[in-house]
Structure formats: structure tokens, C-alpha cells
Design a protein around this motif. Structure first.
Motif, short mmCIF file in Angstrom:
data_model
loop_
_atom_site.label_atom_id
_atom_site.label_comp_id
_atom_site.label_asym_id
_atom_site.label_seq_id
_atom_site.Cartn_x
_atom_site.Cartn_y
_atom_site.Cartn_z
N ALA A 214 -45.25 28.64 68.67
CA ALA A 214 -45.25 27.23 69.07
C ALA A 214 -44.36 26.49 68.08
O ALA A 214 -44.58 26.57 66.87
CB ALA A 214 -46.67 26.67 69.05
N VAL A 215 -43.37 25.80 68.58
CA VAL A 215 -42.47 25.01 67.75
C VAL A 215 -42.83 23.54 67.95
O VAL A 215 -43.02 23.08 69.07
CB VAL A 215 -41.00 25.24 68.14
N TYR A 216 -42.93 22.80 66.86
CA TYR A 216 -43.35 21.41 66.98
C TYR A 216 -42.80 20.58 65.83
O TYR A 216 -42.32 21.11 64.81
CB TYR A 216 -44.87 21.30 67.04
N THR A 231 -45.98 17.22 68.12
CA THR A 231 -45.50 17.36 69.48
C THR A 231 -44.67 18.62 69.61
O THR A 231 -43.75 18.85 68.80
CB THR A 231 -44.65 16.14 69.89
N SER A 232 -44.97 19.43 70.62
CA SER A 232 -44.24 20.69 70.79
C SER A 232 -42.84 20.42 71.34
O SER A 232 -42.62 19.51 72.14
CB SER A 232 -45.01 21.62 71.73
N ILE A 233 -41.90 21.23 70.88
CA ILE A 233 -40.50 21.13 71.30
C ILE A 233 -39.97 22.54 71.55
O ILE A 233 -40.68 23.53 71.34
CB ILE A 233 -39.63 20.45 70.21
N GLU A 234 -38.72 22.61 71.99
CA GLU A 234 -38.04 23.89 72.12
C GLU A 234 -36.96 23.98 71.05
O GLU A 234 -36.22 23.01 70.83
CB GLU A 234 -37.42 24.04 73.50
N ASP A 235 -36.88 25.12 70.38
CA ASP A 235 -35.80 25.37 69.44
C ASP A 235 -35.60 26.88 69.32
O ASP A 235 -36.40 27.57 68.67
CB ASP A 235 -36.12 24.78 68.06
N PRO A 236 -34.58 27.43 69.95
CA PRO A 236 -34.35 28.88 69.93
C PRO A 236 -34.22 29.45 68.52
O PRO A 236 -34.51 30.64 68.30
CB PRO A 236 -33.04 29.04 70.71
N ALA A 237 -33.81 28.62 67.55
CA ALA A 237 -33.65 29.12 66.18
C ALA A 237 -34.97 29.61 65.60
O ALA A 237 -34.99 30.46 64.70
CB ALA A 237 -33.07 28.02 65.29
N GLY A 304 -43.33 19.35 74.87
CA GLY A 304 -43.81 18.07 75.39
C GLY A 304 -45.29 17.83 75.27
O GLY A 304 -45.79 16.80 75.75
N LYS A 305 -46.03 18.70 74.61
CA LYS A 305 -47.47 18.51 74.44
C LYS A 305 -47.74 17.90 73.07
O LYS A 305 -47.20 18.36 72.06
CB LYS A 305 -48.20 19.84 74.57
N SER A 306 -48.58 16.87 73.02
CA SER A 306 -48.91 16.20 71.76
C SER A 306 -50.41 16.23 71.51
O SER A 306 -51.21 16.09 72.44
CB SER A 306 -48.44 14.74 71.77
#
Length: 386
Positions: A214-216, A231-237, A304-306
């Protein structure tokens, strides 16, 4: 299979411990919780079979481990899941425990937990960190600070940015600097301040293979640096970070990383080899299943989840928000501890925050010193078991 498994979760005061309880209950496991604080939120979840009051881990690490071992034997525990730094003590004295832990060995945990050592780990594995100097005395700290225009400094064994020094955007607090005394056993890192977006990643790994991430990022951060709303986000790194480290250590358990997203890619700041707030941003069934069963594919928490800690918003006042802004925040996002109509951990988070904030005031200490002081490990040598 998780059905019928009995899991002992430790450090029930640590907020993400309640998330672990909810996740394990969701997949049908029987859950028990241990802590030395009777107002620890997870001790009061309606989904636990039994709450245990145990000795303080940092004050009596061997006695603490022996009590956890006794509970494991008496209650037919199948797995021990440490959630916070009490897990270092359980790892150090793992030979005393009659059942497995969902965590790495002590030498792995201690190297990743040590922020100074972690810089070396990153250099060895080809992961970027800020330019860093290590200080083992007050004079070395002063000299290291002088080597940077903009810096961020903190002890090698610290958490959530608490006890840090910086001159970024402000004058250096000379009085605070005078009180900082690095040692050889607990040195300080002085790093060039890196501009970027603060980012965290939580990973559950087994045998070096990441199973869930989970990236946030902190949507609201307290003055100490920890997230009040995340808040969760997307980050391929993030995948490369967790895969590189977990593979190098054949890692099993929870692990977290803090880094900054920059134009030049991710810059690693620290590793937290324990449970982190990312559990609240991931489907509970996925978390529970990943703890108890092997996964064939890597699962990513959706963006998008907070979630937030309402008790920190109300009592913390470290977010520099006005009363109006705090009320708006309380109404705009769900408290992390409320799930599956389990409300008492939420209530006890306020009780714990109020009680230990008052105690901190009375004893002229920080809230963190009171609330976390007896379950942290500052790198001090640990005694042999007896």
C-alpha cells in the motif's frame, strides 16, 4: 487456512494493531491482544477472544518475552504478530518463544531499524538516499550541520520525525541543538534536505517476496512528522523499493519505508520493519490472508482511500489547524479504528490520548515518551536471557 488459527497480536496501543485485529477477524482467525496499558485500543475490540496485560517490554525485555511465551503456551497460540518495536525484544529472545513470529530475525530488524545503518544498506542495494553525515558526539553534530545549507537531522533510533533538527524554512533552534547529544550507540544522521512529496509504503512479505503493498502519503501530518490522515496513491517506484530490500534479506513480515518523490526519482529516508498505517488502506481480507497464507501474486492497495486518527486531530493540535479546520477534517474522512461496527477501539483511542497527554504534562515529557516509551527500542545492547 486461517480458520481456527489463534494469533497473539502485541502492542495493542499502537493504532495499526487494531487494523490487524480487524483483518485477522475478517478471515476467521481467533485473535488475542497483549499490552502493558489497560487503555490500549486494540485490547477493547469486540473481535478479540482475550486481552492480556503484560510487563513493559523496554523495562524488562526478558520478563516481557517470557510472559508472551507463557500466554502462547497457555492459550494454544499458533502465531505471534508484533506490531511495534516490542517486536525487537521478541526477536532478540525468540528462542524463548514456543511458536513462530510473523517477523524477521533480530539482526535483520536491527539493521533496517537503525537509520544510520540503513543508509549503508541503500548504498549497497543501489537505492538513493540524501547526502548523509553521521555524528557520534555533539561536536560532530555541529560540524556535520555546518556542512549543509539546508539540512534535516535526527537520531538513528527515532520515529515519526520526533526529536529532529532542521533549518529548512526557518532559523536553527540553537537551544534545541545544545540539548542534542549523539553517542556511538545512538548516533545522529545529518542529511541534506530534499524537496519532494512525502510518501510511505507498507509491505507484507514472505520469504523475500512482497505479497501486498500500500503506497500512501500524509494528507494531514502532525508537527512531529507522523501522519494524522493518510491517503493511498499509486507509485510504481514503490515496487522496486520493497522488492529490492525484501529480496536482499529474504524478508518475512511487515515492513514500511518512508521516501520522497522527486524529479530524480524516489529518495529513501528510512525503513520501519514493523506494521504501519498502510493496513488501514488495504482490504482487511487481503491483509489477513497475506499474514496467514502464501500469495502467488503481488496485490496493490487501490488509490484514493483516506483514513485518519480522530483522537490525534482533537488532542494533538500539532497539525496547526484551526478549530474550524479540525471539525471539517473530522467530518470529511473516516476514523481508521472504526470497522465492522467495532467502536470501542475508537473510544479508547480518545481515552488513551487524553490520559497520557495529561500524564506527559504532569511529568514534563512529550506525549510520545509516555505513550510509546515502554515499547520502543533505542538500539541499546540487550541483556542475555536468564
Amino acid at each position: 487456512m486461517s480458520e481456527g488459527k489463534r494469533i497473539l497480536v502485541t502492542a495493542g496501543r499502537f493504532m495499526p494493531a487494531t487494523g490487524i485485529v480487524h483483518a485477522l477477524h475478517k478471515v476467521g482467525a481467533a485473535v488475542e491482544v497483549a499490552d502493558s496499558f489497560d487503555v490500549a485500543p486494540a485490547l477493547h475490540s469486540r473481535f478479540i477472544d482475550k486481552a492480556h496485560i503484560v510487563p513493559a517490554a523496554s523495562q524488562d525485555p526478558v520478563g516481557y518475552t517470557k510472559e508472551i511465551a507463557r500466554i502462547a503456551r497457555d492459550r494454544s497460540i499458533d502465531l505471534i504478530l508484533p506490531t511495534f518495536e516490542d517486536g525487537f525484544y521478541l526477536a532478540r529472545y525468540a528462542d524463548l518463544l514456543p511458536v513462530p513470529r510473523f517477523a524477521a530475525d533480530f539482526d535483520v530488524l536491527s539493521e533496517l531499524h537503525d537509520k544510520a545503518a540503513f543508509v549503508g544498506v541503500c548504498q549497497r542495494l543501489g537505492l538513493k538516499t540524501p547526502p548523509t553525515k553521521i555524528a557520534t558526539s555533539h561536536q560532530e553534530l555541529v560540524e556535520a550541520i555546518a556542512g549543509f545549507d539546508d539540512f534535516f537531522a535526527r537520531p538513528a533510533f527515532s520515529r515519526a520525525g520526533i526529536g529532529h533538527l532542521t533549518n529548512h524554512g526557518k532559523e536553527l533552534d540553537s537551544e534545541k541543538l545544545e540539548r542534542c547529544n549523539p553517542t556511538k550507540t545512538n548516533p545522529w544522521l545529518v542529511q541534506e534536505f530534499v524537496e519532494g512529496r512525502d510518501t510511505c509504503v507498507m509491505c507484507i512479505a514472505r520469504d523475500g517476496k512482497p505479497a501486498v503493498i500500500a503506497v500512501y502519503e500524509p494528507a494531514i501530518a502532525a508537527g512531529g512528522g507522523y501522519s494524522v490522515r493518510f491517503t493511498s496513491i499509486e507509485d510504481p517506484a514503490a515496487i522496486d523499493i520493497v522488492s529490492t530490500v525484501c529480496s536482499a534479506y529474504d524478508y518475512t513480515g511487515f515492513i514500511g519505508f518512508d521516501y520522497r518523490r522527486t524529479e530524480d526519482g524516489p529518495i529513501l529516508m528510512e525503513c520501519n520493519p514493523r506494521v504501519t498505517a498502510g493496513v488501514f488502506l488495504t482490504d482487511e481480507s487481503v491483509i489477513g490472508d497475506a499474514i496467514l497464507n502464501e500469495r502467488e501474486t503481488l496485490l496493490h492497495a487501490p488509490s484514493g482511500k483516506s483514513r485518519q486518527y480522530d483522537s490525534y486531530l482533537v488532542y494533538g493540535r500539532a497539525t496547526d489547524q484551526s478549530t474550524r479546520e479540525i471539525v471539517k477534517s473530522l467530518l470529511s474522512s473516516k476514523d481508521a479504528l472504526i470497522s465492522q461496527r467495532d467502536y470501542l477501539p475508537f473510544v479508547y483511542s480518545f481515552m488513551a490520548r487524553s490520559k497520557y497527554k495529561h500524564q506527559a504534562y504532569e511529568e514534563h515529557k512529550s506525549f510520545s515518551d509516555i505513550f510509546l516509551g515502554d515499547i520502543i527500542w533505542d538500539g541499546s545492547p540487550l541483556p542475555d536471557a536468564h
